[in-house]
Design an enzyme around this catalytic site. Structure first.
Site, PDB file in Angstrom:
ATOM      1  N   GLU A 114       0.940  -1.217  -0.347  1.00 35.85           N
ATOM      2  CA  GLU A 114      -0.044   0.148   0.107  1.00 35.85           C
ATOM      3  C   GLU A 114       1.187   1.092  -0.115  1.00 35.85           C
ATOM      4  OE1 GLU A 114      -4.037   0.252  -0.900  1.00 35.85           O
ATOM      5  OE2 GLU A 114      -2.882  -2.257  -0.494  1.00 35.85           O
ATOM      6  N   ARG A 152      17.126   5.248 -24.461  1.00 39.99           N
ATOM      7  CA  ARG A 152      16.611   4.762 -25.528  1.00 39.99           C
ATOM      8  C   ARG A 152      18.299   6.482 -25.722  1.00 39.99           C
ATOM      9  NH1 ARG A 152      12.613   7.571 -27.436  1.00 39.99           N
ATOM     10  NH2 ARG A 152      13.337   6.915 -29.468  1.00 39.99           N
TER      11      ARG A 152
END
Ligand code: ADE
Length: 245
Positions: A114, A152
């Protein structure tokens, strides 16, 4: 670049990190991604990584001790941004990914259950990152998204060095449509301008298509960029050509 990932589920990463462009970047030595199981940094018999929240309530909270121990072990005397994947963080963007790619080293903590004990946020984490306004079951998929988009940008990763600076968002616009062979696929033809060999016309058409696509799909992006003086004229003069395709 070196990226250390702290997670309860290291096995989730094997496919995405070993395949395709990120896999090749690792083989080429451009990036090294190191996975650490937070459970290995527990010191109790049950190897407990989570506990009930003080004050009651549903769900479990990640305990501070193993996460602190893992980050301290991984960093030693070194210093690097320590990122927490959480829906409460700054939204990941092209710009943020590019900034992160300039770091020599990153540590990524994948949140689970949680939430994480607030002291982890206060004293260990330097930046919280969200990949969007929805809640996933854990920070592993978001960590993979961050790694993929950061990698990238690393020099030598994409074949064509300029691709990363011309793709969607690099210039604040969405990408123009792309075509490849055949010229005619089941009656669907490639716009004539792309076959013309006229580089200026092709560049103008692409810019026009990018502007148009952005206007139609993401007008919010247009408010954030400085349009070139030529863009308005381009839109007007190229409208016919855009309309044909
Ligand atoms: N963990 C769960 N949901 C998330 C999200 N949207 N972004 C980052 N981490 C998360």
């Amino acid at each position: 670049m070196r990226i250390d990932v702290l997670t309860l589920f290291p096995e989730m990463f094997s496919g995405p990190l070993e395949t395709s462009i990120v896999g090749r970047a690792q083989t080429a030595g451009i990036v090294g991604v190191h996975l650490w199981n937070i459970r290995d940094f527990t010191s109790d018999r049950h190897r407990q990584v989570d506990d009930y929240p003080f004050g009651g309530g549903a769900g479990m909270v990640m305990k501070p001790e193993p996460v602190f121990a893992a980050v301290r072990h991984v960093l030693g005397e070194d210093d690097a941004p320590v990122l927490l994947m959480t829906p409460q963080g700054e939204r990941l963007s092209h710009t943020l990914a590019e900034q992160l790619s300039c770091e020599r080293r990153l540590v990524i903590v994948c949140g689970h259950y949680e939430g994480v004990d607030e002291r982890i946020r206060q004293s260990l984490i330097t930046k919280e990152i969200s990949i969007g306004d929805y809640v996933l079951t854990g920070g592993e998929l978001p960590a993979m998204v961050v790694i993929d988009t950061v990698v990238r940008f690393l020099p030598g990763v994409l074949g064509e060095a300029s691709a990363v600076h011309t793709d969607s968002f690099a210039q604040g616009l969405l990408e123009y449509p792309q075509y490849t062979r055949p010229r005619d696929f089941e009656g669907l033809t490639v716009p004539e301008v792309l076959l013309s060999g006229d580089h200026q016309r092709i560049a103008d058409w692409r810019r026009c298509q990018s502007l148009r696509r952005t206007l139609e799909r993401r007008p919010d992006l247009l408010r954030e960029i400085d349009l070139k003086p030529r863009d308005a004229a381009l839109l007007a003069s190229m409208r016919d050509e855009c309309d044909q395709s």
